[in-house]
Design an enzyme around this catalytic site. Sequence first.
Site, PDB file in Angstrom:
ATOM      1  N   GLN A  39       2.186   7.843  -2.558  1.00 37.82           N
ATOM      2  CA  GLN A  39       3.346   7.949  -1.840  1.00 37.82           C
ATOM      3  C   GLN A  39       3.656   5.752  -1.682  1.00 37.82           C
ATOM      4  O   GLN A  39       3.028   5.079  -3.000  1.00 37.82           O
ATOM      5  CB  GLN A  39       2.748   7.641  -0.012  1.00 37.82           C
TER       6      GLN A  39
ATOM      7  N   ARG B 150      -7.320  13.553  -2.472  1.00 39.43           N
ATOM      8  CA  ARG B 150      -7.647  14.098  -1.080  1.00 39.43           C
ATOM      9  C   ARG B 150      -8.066  15.415  -1.249  1.00 39.43           C
ATOM     10  O   ARG B 150      -7.733  16.217  -2.297  1.00 39.43           O
ATOM     11  CB  ARG B 150      -6.373  14.287  -0.380  1.00 39.43           C
TER      12      ARG B 150
ATOM     13  N   CYS C  52      -5.275   2.272   3.513  1.00 43.97           N
ATOM     14  CA  CYS C  52      -5.203   1.846   5.338  1.00 43.97           C
ATOM     15  C   CYS C  52      -6.900   0.232   4.493  1.00 43.97           C
ATOM     16  O   CYS C  52      -5.891  -1.164   4.912  1.00 43.97           O
ATOM     17  CB  CYS C  52      -5.006   1.996   6.136  1.00 43.97           C
TER      18      CYS C  52
ATOM     19  N   LYS D 219       2.229   8.776  16.830  1.00 39.31           N
ATOM     20  CA  LYS D 219       2.857   8.492  15.230  1.00 39.31           C
ATOM     21  C   LYS D 219       4.157   8.872  15.182  1.00 39.31           C
ATOM     22  O   LYS D 219       4.517  10.021  15.952  1.00 39.31           O
ATOM     23  CB  LYS D 219       2.050   8.820  13.543  1.00 39.31           C
TER      24      LYS D 219
ATOM     25  N   ASP E  19       3.779   3.604   0.427  1.00 39.17           N
ATOM     26  CA  ASP E  19       3.091   3.174   1.330  1.00 39.17           C
ATOM     27  C   ASP E  19       3.260   2.166   1.906  1.00 39.17           C
ATOM     28  O   ASP E  19       2.988   1.003   0.698  1.00 39.17           O
ATOM     29  CB  ASP E  19       1.483   3.968   0.545  1.00 39.17           C
TER      30      ASP E  19
ATOM     31  N   HIS F 159       1.414   1.908  10.127  1.00 36.18           N
ATOM     32  CA  HIS F 159       1.314   2.015   8.140  1.00 36.18           C
ATOM     33  C   HIS F 159       2.111   2.745   8.259  1.00 36.18           C
ATOM     34  O   HIS F 159       3.272   3.876   9.316  1.00 36.18           O
ATOM     35  CB  HIS F 159       0.206   3.200   8.316  1.00 36.18           C
TER      36      HIS F 159
ATOM     37  N   HIS G 259       1.459  -1.545   4.528  1.00 37.54           N
ATOM     38  CA  HIS G 259       1.562  -1.809   6.363  1.00 37.54           C
ATOM     39  C   HIS G 259       1.671  -2.612   6.701  1.00 37.54           C
ATOM     40  O   HIS G 259       1.711  -3.562   5.630  1.00 37.54           O
ATOM     41  CB  HIS G 259      -0.391  -1.570   5.643  1.00 37.54           C
TER      42      HIS G 259
END
Length: 596
Positions: free
Chosen positions: A334, A316, A287, A417, A336, A463, A338
């Site tokens: 991911q 992580r 992000c 979320k 992922d 996100h 945005h």
Amino acid sequence: MAAAEEERHLKLTGEFDCDPSPLSTVRHSTSHVMAQAVKRLFPTVKVAIGPAIEDGFYYDFAKSEPFTPEDLERIEATMREIVKDDLRFERREMDRRDAIAFFRERGEPFKVEILEGIEAPQVSLYQQGDFIDLCRGPHVASTGEIKAFKLLSSSGAYWRGDEKNAMLQRIYGTAWLTQEELDQYLWRLEEAKKRDHRKLGRELDLFIFNEVSPGAPIWLPNGWTIVRELERFVREHLDALGYQEISTPILVNRKLWEQSGHWEHYQENMFKVEVEEQIFSLKPMNCPEHTLVYRHALRSYRDLPLRFSDMGRLHRNERSGTLTGLFRVRQFAQDDAHIFCRPDQVQDEMTTLLGLMRTWHAHFNLEPSFKLATRPADSLGTEEQWRTAEQALHDALKSNGLAYELNPGDGAFYGPKIDVDVQDAIGRKWTIATIQYDFGQPDRFGLEYIDTDGQPRRPVMIHRAILGSFERFVGILTEHFTGAFPTWLAPVQARVLPISEKHIDYAREVWTRLRGARVRAELDDRNEKLGYRIRDAQVRKVPYMLVVGERERQSGTVSLRHRSGDDLGAVPVDRVLADLAAEITSRSASLTVGRP
Ligand SMILES: [Zn+2]
Ligand SMILES: [Zn+2]
């Protein structure tokens, strides 16, 4: 899971609000009954805590020797006696100081420690028969209401999940409202064992792990084929929807994380690296860097929404003791993305996203369900911002006609979320997808667009990930399909098996044509019996076997078999090629070639 669950329970022991659903009430009550049975059989054992957890309950005991399987049988038998006696759960309030003295006298140091950590002046105790426990409740009225339970296993567990503390003995059990539900659950457990992706991953050569990099899968060609197919699936869909794919650095100076708030709120999950006397971190998420891409140009209201997709590698820092196959890893990527949009575009974006999730999950025969997670204790932003954001997510769910569960306090620190669970083939639920409304990052990074009136305005950042981490998703799919992937995902889609070496030339011709049609095909011309080679292809879960001999060569056919064992007889090669290509292109979840 365990440590967080424990923390939550410890907090709750003071003011009390265990999830009071009938099921968790039964589970929690069963844990009291188990503790009562343990105290009856092992009077010197000390009791710690016993919360309801997903699918069951546990209780921790201080005992020098681990519980044996025979112990568990005896404990379970004693529990059945207690249930038969139908003892009432009697609630009693007590001054906290009196309770401390009470449990000290009874020689229960863990209860004393819990009580000393609570601020409330009054606490409640629950007694059934000869057993009394510190607890907020609620419980069932009497032990006779506990109908269906079973003890499952025991293992060591540190007090409060901290390895500096005493090692306790934890017994896990499960409890349900009916015997039928219990039987189903026990069946699911057995099924899950058979489907364990770590076992199948080895058998199918999907991935390995090596101690040199804990929590980071080493993808073998078969497993990586699946990941590549998933990436291709994501790219094809997102390209068509106007997403733009970008790629951002993995090693990032702490300055960025300080600005994004991760340094303050997320640091313990980040790997740090020193480079030329500066601290960098391996990015745990994409992000903050996406805000740099946003800021790289002047944005007008006409440019929005901007949708940036990024399948970059993330790290992580999960504790080594919690790493579990592909389900909990340290390194992953991911699907992922945005979305930067105007506030008046949020609704449309959310609606599209929820629709996208349902379509994508349906491709894998996974059934989605939705949860709305709201403001957590440790968070950025104002009341007003949170209210608006939570309302937007709620409206998007409602306008899609989707039922959802509320998850109070479970939002991200920068906004609320929607989490999406999918249900797999044996009824287990997995949280894989998420849509997060973020007002924090646009503020922190000073993001702007020029509105119709020429004034700068702040965009909203959304996100979202739909499949979640590819690592975890492959683990879930492996168990969901028991390794028998749909053809489009299968590492090897077809195997050509000549009946004997006399038919190798024709087999080679068929194999070449399959590969020409971009089918991932293998030729198994090993000097082994046909029956052996068929079984081998089935064990490897290859969707289609094309058996060829003299008859097939003369008629331009193959003898087609499914991995299920079905023999579909002679099918013209041309038809196999056309149908197989169609099945793969449409990403069909079921095997259709050769079916009438
Ligand atoms: Zn209780
Ligand atoms: Zn993000």
